[in-house]
Design an enzyme around this catalytic site. Sequence first.
Site, mmCIF file in Angstrom:
data_model
loop_
_atom_site.group_PDB
_atom_site.id
_atom_site.type_symbol
_atom_site.label_atom_id
_atom_site.label_comp_id
_atom_site.label_asym_id
_atom_site.label_seq_id
_atom_site.Cartn_x
_atom_site.Cartn_y
_atom_site.Cartn_z
ATOM 1 N N ARG A 55 0.849 -1.204 0.000
ATOM 2 C CA ARG A 55 0.000 0.000 0.000
ATOM 3 C C ARG A 55 0.881 1.249 0.000
ATOM 4 O O ARG A 55 0.541 2.261 -0.587
ATOM 5 C CB ARG A 55 -0.939 0.034 1.216
ATOM 6 N N TYR A 108 -12.400 18.668 -15.905
ATOM 7 C CA TYR A 108 -12.908 17.296 -15.981
ATOM 8 C C TYR A 108 -14.024 17.184 -14.934
ATOM 9 O O TYR A 108 -13.829 17.600 -13.776
ATOM 10 C CB TYR A 108 -11.758 16.334 -15.672
ATOM 11 N N ASP A 178 -3.501 19.606 -14.454
ATOM 12 C CA ASP A 178 -3.900 18.309 -14.994
ATOM 13 C C ASP A 178 -3.421 18.271 -16.445
ATOM 14 O O ASP A 178 -3.971 18.944 -17.320
ATOM 15 C CB ASP A 178 -5.424 18.150 -14.891
ATOM 16 N N LYS A 203 -5.177 7.315 -19.523
ATOM 17 C CA LYS A 203 -5.348 7.868 -20.863
ATOM 18 C C LYS A 203 -4.042 7.690 -21.660
ATOM 19 O O LYS A 203 -3.643 6.573 -21.917
ATOM 20 C CB LYS A 203 -5.793 9.323 -20.760
HETATM 21 C C1 PLP Z 1 -10.045 10.711 -17.077
HETATM 22 C C2 PLP Z 1 -9.585 11.987 -16.503
HETATM 23 C C3 PLP Z 1 -9.438 12.156 -15.113
HETATM 24 C C4 PLP Z 1 -9.778 11.069 -14.135
HETATM 25 O O1 PLP Z 1 -8.949 9.970 -14.292
HETATM 26 P P1 PLP Z 1 -9.364 8.433 -13.930
HETATM 27 O O2 PLP Z 1 -8.145 7.672 -14.231
HETATM 28 O O3 PLP Z 1 -10.543 8.101 -14.772
HETATM 29 O O4 PLP Z 1 -9.725 8.452 -12.477
HETATM 30 C C5 PLP Z 1 -8.959 13.377 -14.668
HETATM 31 N N1 PLP Z 1 -8.654 14.381 -15.506
HETATM 32 C C6 PLP Z 1 -8.815 14.262 -16.842
HETATM 33 C C7 PLP Z 1 -8.480 15.417 -17.732
HETATM 34 C C8 PLP Z 1 -9.285 13.078 -17.385
HETATM 35 O O5 PLP Z 1 -9.453 12.966 -18.711
#
Ligand code: PLP
Length: 396
Positions: A55, A108, A178, A203
């Site tokens: 963890r 997001y 982000d 992604k």
């Molecule tokens: C998908 C996404 C998230 C969240 O990520 P997860 O892996 O689905 O929890 C946050 N910010 C952006 C820009 C995203 O496309």
Amino acid sequence: MPGFRTRALHAGQEIDPATGAHAVPVYQTTTFAYGDAARGGRIFGGEEKGYTYSRILNPTVRAFERRVADLEGAEDAVAFASGMAAVQAAALTLLEAGDELMYLGPLYGGSEALFTTVFGRFGVTVREVESVAELQAAMGERSKLVYVETPTNPTLRVHDLAEVARIARAAGAYTVVDNTFASPYLTRPLEFGIDLALHSATKYLGGHGDATGGVLAGSAELTARLRSTGVKLAGASLGPQDAFLLLRGVKTLPLRMEAHCDGAEAVARFLEEQPGVARVYYPGLESHPDHPVAARQMRRFGGMVSIDLEGGYAAAQAFLNHLELFTQAVSLGDVESLATHPASTTHALIGREARERQGLGEGLVRLSVGIEDPEDLIADLARGLEAARQATLAAR
Ligand SMILES: *Cc1c(COP(=O)(O)O)cnc(C)c1O
């Protein structure tokens, strides 16, 4: 320093000292033996580095963290179970009751909802601003964290990161960007003075749509705090199997991003010429309002393209239902192309009024352009557009 492609393969990766394994093994174990009692004491006392419990830290996860840190130009990185877990850890670690979190909207959906509905309950004031100029005016004494996404979802606005960093620093606030849509291959927020780069590794970093994860990269001091609060205490740890898949995915990030950009540029230029398409959102087009900022801050313009169809929802529905290569699904950054209708899916809950303020209409379709041959993608989109035009005519 070696080039990005070299580092995407080698950074953070060592030959396994126990076996000589060349690929980083999946260390599928929860706990680690210390060998002797005194060593256990030294590790827990912080005098000696060592693994104790998955963890807190796992060697496969650590290899992924070190690679992302290198690619973002950061001292260190911390991995999480998902992108949302990374967002949660940033806010949980950097804020306390009475503080103000400023964000450049829209974000997001999950991040925005987490800030407004959860952190609001713990005495954090959450404020949305719509531009960098507005941010400058809104910063106050209690503003402790500025949270920005670039390019944004789904209209692909690109914010000036150097300006964001300057404004936040003057007010003594942390900055989190982000960087999911750009990936470190196209933009490295730390180079512009941002404190932390955040990714949904689900992604582009992973890139194959088969592993969920998140990561935050920044200074050794900040990442140590993020690890002790967000991972050790909040428990949002990345598993070794997902870390293995993400680490493998990252190896081809620069090659995939070039192919995503080739496809998206070709698709955006094609779509701009088509009847029935009211508007194309792509930061690489001269018609995009943030093209000059994007040209300064991004190596190329990414794999995401959005379009406004003239016939509203009927056109969008017909368009999507006639695509064969693009899969109708949320998520993005996969090697395969994906398409979504934000107003009825990812942005359904925020309501029509908020969507209209964000310029997010019923005819808007978001495309995550994959690495297929661009001419095949264009043929697919042409088929969708023909169906959209028929649907628009039929509705008149
Ligand atoms: C998908 C996404 C998230 C969240 O990520 P997860 O892996 O689905 O929890 C946050 N910010 C952006 C820009 C995203 O496309």
